[in-house]
Design an enzyme around this catalytic site. Sequence first.
Site, short mmCIF file in Angstrom:
data_model
loop_
_atom_site.label_atom_id
_atom_site.label_comp_id
_atom_site.label_asym_id
_atom_site.label_seq_id
_atom_site.Cartn_x
_atom_site.Cartn_y
_atom_site.Cartn_z
N PHE A 131 0.88 -1.17 0.00
CA PHE A 131 0.00 0.00 0.00
C PHE A 131 0.92 1.22 0.00
O PHE A 131 1.89 1.26 0.75
CB PHE A 131 -0.88 -0.03 1.26
N ASP A 200 3.36 -4.71 8.69
CA ASP A 200 2.13 -3.93 8.61
C ASP A 200 0.96 -4.93 8.62
O ASP A 200 0.84 -5.75 7.70
CB ASP A 200 2.13 -3.09 7.32
N TYR A 225 -9.41 0.46 11.83
CA TYR A 225 -10.72 0.75 11.23
C TYR A 225 -11.19 -0.29 10.24
O TYR A 225 -12.26 -0.15 9.66
CB TYR A 225 -10.72 2.15 10.59
N LYS A 226 -10.38 -1.34 10.00
CA LYS A 226 -10.82 -2.39 9.07
C LYS A 226 -11.46 -3.52 9.87
O LYS A 226 -12.59 -3.38 10.32
CB LYS A 226 -9.64 -2.88 8.24
N ARG A 374 -12.49 -5.62 -5.37
CA ARG A 374 -12.07 -6.16 -4.08
C ARG A 374 -13.28 -6.45 -3.20
O ARG A 374 -14.13 -5.59 -3.02
CB ARG A 374 -11.20 -5.10 -3.39
C1 LIG Z 1 -1.42 -1.83 4.33
C2 LIG Z 1 -1.88 -0.46 4.69
N1 LIG Z 1 -1.06 0.36 5.37
C3 LIG Z 1 -1.45 1.61 5.71
C4 LIG Z 1 -2.72 2.06 5.38
C5 LIG Z 1 -3.18 3.44 5.70
O1 LIG Z 1 -2.52 4.14 6.62
P1 LIG Z 1 -3.27 5.28 7.43
O2 LIG Z 1 -4.09 4.58 8.47
O3 LIG Z 1 -2.17 6.09 7.98
O4 LIG Z 1 -4.15 6.02 6.50
C6 LIG Z 1 -3.60 1.24 4.68
C7 LIG Z 1 -4.97 1.68 4.30
O5 LIG Z 1 -5.41 2.77 4.42
C8 LIG Z 1 -3.17 -0.04 4.33
O6 LIG Z 1 -3.97 -0.85 3.65
N1 LIG Z 2 -8.34 4.66 5.28
C1 LIG Z 2 -9.14 4.88 4.22
C2 LIG Z 2 -9.82 6.09 4.09
C3 LIG Z 2 -10.66 6.31 3.00
C4 LIG Z 2 -10.81 5.30 2.07
C5 LIG Z 2 -10.15 4.12 2.18
C6 LIG Z 2 -9.29 3.90 3.24
C7 LIG Z 2 -8.53 2.66 3.36
O1 LIG Z 2 -8.26 2.24 4.44
C8 LIG Z 2 -8.10 1.96 2.15
C9 LIG Z 2 -7.43 0.68 2.47
N2 LIG Z 2 -6.20 0.83 3.23
C10 LIG Z 2 -7.09 -0.14 1.26
O2 LIG Z 2 -6.60 -1.23 1.47
O3 LIG Z 2 -7.32 0.24 0.15
#
Ligand SMILES: Cc1ncc(COP(=O)(O)O)c(C=O)c1O
Ligand SMILES: Nc1ccccc1C(=O)C[C@H](N)C(=O)O
Length: 400
Positions: A131, A200, A225-226, A374
């Site tokens: 990511f 991660d 948040y997931k 997805r």
């Molecule tokens: C693997 C991974 N790392 C990091 C993030 C995001 O980081 P953050 O929580 O700082 O937006 C995501 C998705 O948003 C992710 O899928």
């Molecule tokens: N934090 C977000 C805020 C807005 C929209 C998506 C996200 C996601 O978390 C995307 C996710 N990390 C992803 O695997 O695509």
Amino acid sequence: MSEPIAVEPVVEAARLDAADPLAPLRARFVLDDAVYLDGNSLGALPAAVPDRLAEVVRREWGELRIRSWTEAGWWTAPERIGDRIAPLVGAAPGQIVVGDSTSVNVFKALVAAIRLAGEERDEVLVDATTFPTDGYLAASAARMTGRTLRPLPPEAIAAEAGPRTAAALVNHVDYRTGRLNDLPGITAALHAAGALAVWDLCHSAGALPVGLDEHGVDLAVGCTYKYLNGGPGSPAYLYINRAVQGGFDSPLPGWNGHREPFGMRPEFAPAEGALRGRVGTPDILSMLALEAALEVWDGVGIEAVRAKSLALTDFFLRRVAAEVPAGLVESLTPAAHAERGSQVALRCADAGKVMAELIARGVIGDFREPDVLRFGFTPLYTSFTDAYTAARTLGAVLAP
Ligand SMILES: Cc1ncc(COP(=O)(O)O)c(C=O)c1O
Ligand SMILES: Nc1ccccc1C(=O)C[C@H](N)C(=O)O
């Protein structure tokens, strides 16, 4: 001999739901008729959160005000909630602090790992399929510390780690394909090379066993948040293995990570243990919403969650093969259970438009560039009937 009677797929889905020991957990969430397969982006709202959040605002903020830092346990929330997450990722207490975003924690963990590895190790490895935020931060961490960044496919990291390697930053589950990387094997190979492993866990925590302590992971980060359903922008977490806590030298040494935060000393002296991973004042409203959200895990074992996750993704893949004419979609998600997270990624022409149509028909997944549909499966609230409906709707969209 009589032919086996083919069970209607909708009946099969209903039977699987009836036999599912986790099915009653769905009632712990606020859901509607939509088929929600986007818990790998934003988990659904746990039913206990709204009232708890209202109480925090009215009583703890509104009435107790400043006293809540001590009397309502605000100050210690980062480590208390860290200990609540710990069993879900296979960590003993005292090694996880909650706070900041995943991105910020990636930075803290990776720079700290580079510092722990010592001056003579001059390269950092990063999962090339990551990511993007992890890749951006790894590049900056390497630049700041004078190391070279070498992006590699995760399956090459174990073999490429060597005497120059300080640390590697790897994703447990790939956000795009849903591939589960070999955390035990890659961690062991990094250690054999004398390097540190930084994982991660965004796409694995809450969906499958991680085994941080068991596999000797040095540092790990993840969002909440997931699959942990903490809410939009809920704080992330940082795991600092007890073995490296003494040497963890944070690049963001804020006053909350000080040994004596209210001592108001001009010099930074890190707190003992994982607390030194804290930075500034915690985001209390989001943090306490997360704490309430984590109550859905009471009495739930991550092994049962994993078993259901695999059953759901197996069933969905089977139904997609039956409902979608051959050649229209291709699964990017490994068939082998040992290599599969809790989502299914399907490559498909015009994937953006196809997902928009699925959403219009009540099946919520997401689209990822360039051509990926997805579908995230959250075992706490996704049913086999959801998986059935999603595959059938996809078939109807692609082959009207
Ligand atoms: C693997 C991974 N790392 C990091 C993030 C995001 O980081 P953050 O929580 O700082 O937006 C995501 C998705 O948003 C992710 O899928
Ligand atoms: N934090 C977000 C805020 C807005 C929209 C998506 C996200 C996601 O978390 C995307 C996710 N990390 C992803 O695997 O695509």
